[in-house]
Design a protein around this motif. Structure first.
Motif, PDB file in Angstrom:
ATOM      1  N   GLY A   5     101.951  47.339  31.739  1.00  0.00           N
ATOM      2  CA  GLY A   5     102.636  46.803  32.906  1.00  0.00           C
ATOM      3  C   GLY A   5     104.077  46.426  32.677  1.00  0.00           C
ATOM      4  O   GLY A   5     104.856  46.318  33.618  1.00  0.00           O
ATOM      5  N   ASN A  38      98.901  45.384  43.989  1.00  0.00           N
ATOM      6  CA  ASN A  38      99.376  45.801  42.676  1.00  0.00           C
ATOM      7  C   ASN A  38      98.286  46.629  42.015  1.00  0.00           C
ATOM      8  O   ASN A  38      97.136  46.177  41.901  1.00  0.00           O
ATOM      9  N   VAL A  73      96.979  48.005  38.659  1.00  0.00           N
ATOM     10  CA  VAL A  73      97.157  47.664  37.246  1.00  0.00           C
ATOM     11  C   VAL A  73      96.096  48.370  36.413  1.00  0.00           C
ATOM     12  O   VAL A  73      95.157  48.961  36.950  1.00  0.00           O
ATOM     13  N   SER A 109      98.778  40.735  38.454  1.00  0.00           N
ATOM     14  CA  SER A 109      98.674  41.689  37.353  1.00  0.00           C
ATOM     15  C   SER A 109      97.373  41.558  36.561  1.00  0.00           C
ATOM     16  O   SER A 109      97.183  42.275  35.574  1.00  0.00           O
ATOM     17  N   GLU A 114     106.013  44.017  36.600  1.00  0.00           N
ATOM     18  CA  GLU A 114     104.638  43.967  36.098  1.00  0.00           C
ATOM     19  C   GLU A 114     103.814  45.025  36.840  1.00  0.00           C
ATOM     20  O   GLU A 114     103.505  44.849  38.014  1.00  0.00           O
TER      21      GLU A 114
END
Length: 434
Positions: A116, A222, A224, A242, A361
């Motif tokens: 990330g 997000n 991840v 994250s 991130e």
């Protein structure tokens, strides 16, 4: 006997949602377990609480259940950063920078799709302010504030604080020329287990990355890498969403804040340049925090009650009218069909240049932040005796936090500013009642 979280967590959904609320008005407000836990779950909760609160020690030690601290670390207990399970503070009572405020490092404009971000090559991902015997600490944080005046159309004035962050006493040489320094305030731990139960589909249903409805809000999840499966997943925890699960977040804190290894992060928190750290004595166990202890702490922080809100109707209506509920959505449906009220969509939103910290991130860019859940936000004075808000704690009041909102939230911030003083107070009183 220790019961694995994979078995015990199933029972979370069986608890009536009324059992996740508390009306206690003491500093123990955020430390109450869910109601109707089985005797086995109560044992697991107590076990996790002990590992959360009792200090870890450096190896080798006779205290084999809690050795392995460091070699580089910032705190020796979880509760050091999350006092009374609440949000951290910027300063201690003596005026020093608190251990709740950690300093993160990453290389600007460098991307690592697996982790990330790219850490500083010498100091890693986070500044460690302590070291065990024979291991020099990495450095100390510095923080000064620039006063910024904000004036309302009605003439009212509020002094804001713009932070200028840095480091001093670096023990291993200079930072990389591209290293970005970012501060992160420890968030409150309440409600984590409920947020873990929200399905990916529920989160993704509110995505509008291209702002196709033209409302000025373009939230997105997000994406991840789950460190356990190695596959891409939806992030939902930490300031930039994250971390994919509570367990992931707990393991990351063990690694970065306390230098403790787990099955998720099995390597010591040292870089190759830190020879004393690399060569320091290791704990007797292969992992400092075996899975049963990691699961116990995860269970503990997943089963903390949420303060029962005291809703102020007028403020709630105004909060919605100025557009705050576009991101801080009042209610979310869990995978089991029950409804919770975190006041968050768990999506990333552009919060403007003033809140940008230069750090990426995964899919979250420098200006994007996860919508922070607001439940319990008004209890910080009761629990801590002081209050700090936003990712770096710059805001000392809820009002200051609102006035720092920019980017997608700029319209709501401007509508808040255009309200009368009494209307603004209604909104603040509503939030203080959550």
């Amino acid at each position: 006997m220790i019961f694995r979280l994979a078995t015990a967590i199933v029972l979370l959904g069986a608890c009536a949602l009324a059992n996740h609320l508390t009306t206690i008005q003491t500093k123990a407000l955020l430390s109450q377990p869910y109601g109707n836990l089985s005797s086995e779950e109560e044992e697991l909760f107590i076990l996790g609480k002990s590992f959360f609160r009792i200090p870890w020690v450096e190896a080798p030690s006779a205290t084999t259940a809690r050795d392995g601290l460091g070699p580089l670390f910032s705190a020796n207990t979880c509760i050091s950063c999350h006092p009374h399970n609440g949000a951290g503070s910027v300063y201690t009572q003596s005026g020093e920078i608190s251990r709740s405020l950690v300093t993160r490092f990453s290389l600007k404009n460098h991307v690592d799709l697996k982790n990330g971000f790219v850490p500083d090559p010498i100091y890693g991902a986070q500044l460690s302010i302590n070291g065990v015997k024979g291991v020099p600490y990495e450095g100390k944080p510095t923080l000064v504030y620039e006063a910024v005046m904000s004036t309302y159309p009605d003439g009212g004035r509020v002094e804001l604080r713009r932070p200028k962050v840095g480091v001093k006493e670096l023990g291993y040489g200079a930072l990389h020329s591209d290293t970005v320094i970012s501060n992160r305030l420890a968030p409150p731990l309440i409600g984590l287990g409920l947020l873990d139960q929200i399905s990916d589909a529920e989160i993704l249903s509110r995505e509008d990355a291209e702002d196709k409805d033209n409302d000025g809000i373009s939230g997105r999840a997000n994406r991840v890498i789950d460190p356990v499966s190695g596959k891409r997943a939806i992030g939902r925890f930490t300031w930039k969403a994250s971390a994919v699960s509570v367990r992931h977040q707990v393991a990351s804190a063990f690694h970065n804040d306390m230098g403790l290894t787990t099955s998720i992060y099995p390597n010591e928190n040292c870089t190759s340049s830190q020879k004393e750290c690399v060569n320091a004595p290791k704990g007797r166990d292969v992992l400092d925090v075996p899975d049963d202890r990691l699961d116990a702490v995860t269970f503990y922080v997943s089963h903390l009650r949420i303060p029962k809100p005291s809703v102020k109707p007028k403020g709630k209506v105004l909060f919605a009218q100025i557009g705050c509920t576009s991101c801080h959505i009042p209610s979310v449906t869990l995978a089991n069909g029950k409804t919770i009220e975190p006041y968050s969509d768990l999506l990333l939103h552009d919060m403007g240049s003033e809140l940008s910290d230069g750090r990426i991130e995964f899919a979250a860019n420098e200006r994007e932040w996860r919508t922070a859940p607001l439940w319990g936000i008004g209890k910080r004075t009761l629990v801590l005796g002081q209050r700090n808000y936003l990712h770096d704690g710059r805001a000392r009041t809820i009002e200051e936090a609102i006035l720092w909102h920019g980017g997608e939230a700029k319209g709501s911030q401007e509508r808040f500013r255009s309200l009368s003083r009494s209307e603004r107070q209604h909104i603040i009183q509503f939030l203080e009642g959550l």
